[in-house]
Scaffold this motif. Structure first.
Motif, PDB file in Angstrom:
ATOM      1  N   UNK A   1       0.857  -1.167   0.000  1.00  0.00           N
ATOM      2  CA  UNK A   1       0.000   0.000   0.000  1.00  0.00           C
ATOM      3  C   UNK A   1       0.901   1.227   0.000  1.00  0.00           C
ATOM      4  N   UNK A   2       0.540   2.214  -0.797  1.00  0.00           N
ATOM      5  CA  UNK A   2       1.396   3.383  -0.941  1.00  0.00           C
ATOM      6  C   UNK A   2       0.559   4.656  -0.973  1.00  0.00           C
ATOM      7  N   UNK A   3       1.098   5.690  -0.334  1.00  0.00           N
ATOM      8  CA  UNK A   3       0.512   7.021  -0.367  1.00  0.00           C
ATOM      9  C   UNK A   3       1.585   7.992  -0.832  1.00  0.00           C
ATOM     10  N   UNK A   4       1.224   8.880  -1.752  1.00  0.00           N
ATOM     11  CA  UNK A   4       2.171   9.842  -2.299  1.00  0.00           C
ATOM     12  C   UNK A   4       1.575  11.240  -2.193  1.00  0.00           C
ATOM     13  N   UNK A   5       2.384  12.175  -1.716  1.00  0.00           N
ATOM     14  CA  UNK A   5       1.973  13.574  -1.631  1.00  0.00           C
ATOM     15  C   UNK A   5       3.050  14.406  -2.313  1.00  0.00           C
ATOM     16  N   UNK A   6       2.691  15.072  -3.406  1.00  0.00           N
ATOM     17  CA  UNK A   6       3.594  15.995  -4.095  1.00  0.00           C
ATOM     18  C   UNK A   6       3.110  17.403  -3.821  1.00  0.00           C
ATOM     19  N   UNK A   7       4.044  18.300  -3.503  1.00  0.00           N
ATOM     20  CA  UNK A   7       3.646  19.660  -3.156  1.00  0.00           C
ATOM     21  C   UNK A   7       4.782  20.617  -3.486  1.00  0.00           C
ATOM     22  N   UNK A   8       4.462  21.882  -3.529  1.00  0.00           N
ATOM     23  CA  UNK A   8       5.462  22.925  -3.712  1.00  0.00           C
ATOM     24  C   UNK A   8       5.456  23.785  -2.446  1.00  0.00           C
ATOM     25  N   UNK A   9       6.623  23.964  -1.870  1.00  0.00           N
ATOM     26  CA  UNK A   9       6.779  24.748  -0.647  1.00  0.00           C
ATOM     27  C   UNK A   9       7.609  25.977  -1.006  1.00  0.00           C
ATOM     28  N   UNK A 117      -0.601  -8.602  10.141  1.00  0.00           N
ATOM     29  CA  UNK A 117      -0.266  -7.424   9.356  1.00  0.00           C
ATOM     30  C   UNK A 117      -1.080  -7.353   8.073  1.00  0.00           C
ATOM     31  N   UNK A 118      -1.277  -8.492   7.406  1.00  0.00           N
ATOM     32  CA  UNK A 118      -2.091  -8.504   6.186  1.00  0.00           C
ATOM     33  C   UNK A 118      -3.534  -8.115   6.487  1.00  0.00           C
ATOM     34  N   UNK A 119      -4.057  -8.597   7.616  1.00  0.00           N
ATOM     35  CA  UNK A 119      -5.424  -8.230   7.999  1.00  0.00           C
ATOM     36  C   UNK A 119      -5.525  -6.730   8.291  1.00  0.00           C
ATOM     37  N   UNK A 120      -4.512  -6.193   8.964  1.00  0.00           N
ATOM     38  CA  UNK A 120      -4.495  -4.762   9.255  1.00  0.00           C
ATOM     39  C   UNK A 120      -4.448  -3.954   7.964  1.00  0.00           C
ATOM     40  N   UNK A 121      -3.577  -4.342   7.038  1.00  0.00           N
ATOM     41  CA  UNK A 121      -3.495  -3.626   5.764  1.00  0.00           C
ATOM     42  C   UNK A 121      -4.780  -3.743   4.963  1.00  0.00           C
ATOM     43  N   UNK A 122      -5.415  -4.904   5.025  1.00  0.00           N
ATOM     44  CA  UNK A 122      -6.670  -5.078   4.297  1.00  0.00           C
ATOM     45  C   UNK A 122      -7.728  -4.111   4.816  1.00  0.00           C
ATOM     46  N   UNK A 123      -7.787  -3.947   6.134  1.00  0.00           N
ATOM     47  CA  UNK A 123      -8.765  -3.001   6.690  1.00  0.00           C
ATOM     48  C   UNK A 123      -8.405  -1.572   6.301  1.00  0.00           C
ATOM     49  N   UNK A 125      -6.963  -0.737   3.483  1.00  0.00           N
ATOM     50  CA  UNK A 125      -7.306  -0.598   2.063  1.00  0.00           C
ATOM     51  C   UNK A 125      -8.779  -0.263   1.879  1.00  0.00           C
ATOM     52  N   UNK A 126      -9.615  -0.770   2.764  1.00  0.00           N
ATOM     53  CA  UNK A 126     -11.041  -0.469   2.675  1.00  0.00           C
ATOM     54  C   UNK A 126     -11.326   1.012   2.921  1.00  0.00           C
ATOM     55  N   UNK A 127     -10.466   1.651   3.692  1.00  0.00           N
ATOM     56  CA  UNK A 127     -10.644   3.075   3.997  1.00  0.00           C
ATOM     57  C   UNK A 127      -9.594   3.922   3.280  1.00  0.00           C
ATOM     58  N   UNK A 128      -9.053   3.415   2.186  1.00  0.00           N
ATOM     59  CA  UNK A 128      -7.936   4.053   1.486  1.00  0.00           C
ATOM     60  C   UNK A 128      -8.207   5.523   1.125  1.00  0.00           C
ATOM     61  N   UNK A 129      -9.371   5.823   0.609  1.00  0.00           N
ATOM     62  CA  UNK A 129      -9.684   7.192   0.216  1.00  0.00           C
ATOM     63  C   UNK A 129      -9.634   8.156   1.385  1.00  0.00           C
ATOM     64  N   UNK A 130     -10.243   7.756   2.483  1.00  0.00           N
ATOM     65  CA  UNK A 130     -10.264   8.597   3.679  1.00  0.00           C
ATOM     66  C   UNK A 130      -8.850   8.760   4.251  1.00  0.00           C
ATOM     67  N   UNK A 131      -8.085   7.684   4.281  1.00  0.00           N
ATOM     68  CA  UNK A 131      -6.715   7.744   4.797  1.00  0.00           C
ATOM     69  C   UNK A 131      -5.848   8.611   3.900  1.00  0.00           C
ATOM     70  N   UNK A 132      -6.015   8.453   2.591  1.00  0.00           N
ATOM     71  CA  UNK A 132      -5.247   9.259   1.638  1.00  0.00           C
ATOM     72  C   UNK A 132      -5.519  10.749   1.842  1.00  0.00           C
ATOM     73  N   UNK A 133      -6.770  11.103   2.046  1.00  0.00           N
ATOM     74  CA  UNK A 133      -7.116  12.509   2.296  1.00  0.00           C
ATOM     75  C   UNK A 133      -6.445  13.020   3.561  1.00  0.00           C
ATOM     76  N   UNK A 134      -6.461  12.228   4.616  1.00  0.00           N
ATOM     77  CA  UNK A 134      -5.817  12.628   5.879  1.00  0.00           C
ATOM     78  C   UNK A 134      -4.311  12.796   5.705  1.00  0.00           C
TER      79      UNK A 134
END
Length: 152
Positions: A1-9, A117-123, A125-134
């Motif tokens: 699972x991966x999250x990427x944030x690109x920004x200009x500071x 760990x796989x079970x934790x990641x699976x849960x 992934x179900x909330x991926x959109x919300x986590x990505x926003x955070x």
């Protein structure tokens, strides 16, 4: 699972890394999110070998997260490894000079090393959109605080 944030500071890479090296501010922001933070090495700042133990609230319980800074190429690159409950991951922050400031690329990658760990990641992934926003919001807010501190 991966999250990427690109920004200009709107600060230089040097000013951004000075901000990142203020671990007291980072710890304060983590605590504000409801976690407990304890520095487990004797150092100061965010140099190679810096370690923390974090108690992060997750679904009515606390996850023990161990974080270690494994690479710092100031002012362009920082890598942090973390482990918790069968999940291992890394965070990489790249800073590239760009005209009037710095382009940043924050990448958080996680993988499972156990069934739990796989079970934790699976849960997660179900909330991926919300986590990505955070993640986008919190990382962006933290990086842009460098602008506030520099008076930009």
């Amino acid at each position: 699972m991966e999250f990427v944030v690109n920004d200009h500071i709107a600060v230089s890479p040097d000013a951004l890394f000075k901000h990142l090296n203020d671990t007291d501010l980072l710890e304060q922001m983590i605590r504000r999110g409801g976690a407990t933070v304890r520095r487990t090495d004797a150092g100061r700042g965010a140099g190679v070998g810096a370690t923390w133990q974090i108690g992060a609230p997750f679904r009515d319980r606390t996850l023990d997260v161990r974080m270690t800074v494994t690479e710092v190429e100031a002012p362009h690159r920082m890598r942090v490894l973390f482990t918790t409950g069968g999940v291992e991951g890394k965070v990489v922050l790249l800073a590239t000079p760009a005209g009037d400031g710095t382009d940043t690329a924050f990448t958080m990658t996680m993988g499972a090393s156990t069934l739990i760990g796989r079970l934790l990641l699976q849960s997660l992934k179900l909330a991926r959109g919300q986590i990505s926003s955070r993640v986008h919001k919190r990382v962006g807010n933290y990086l842009h605080r460098a602008e506030e501190r520099a008076g930009v």
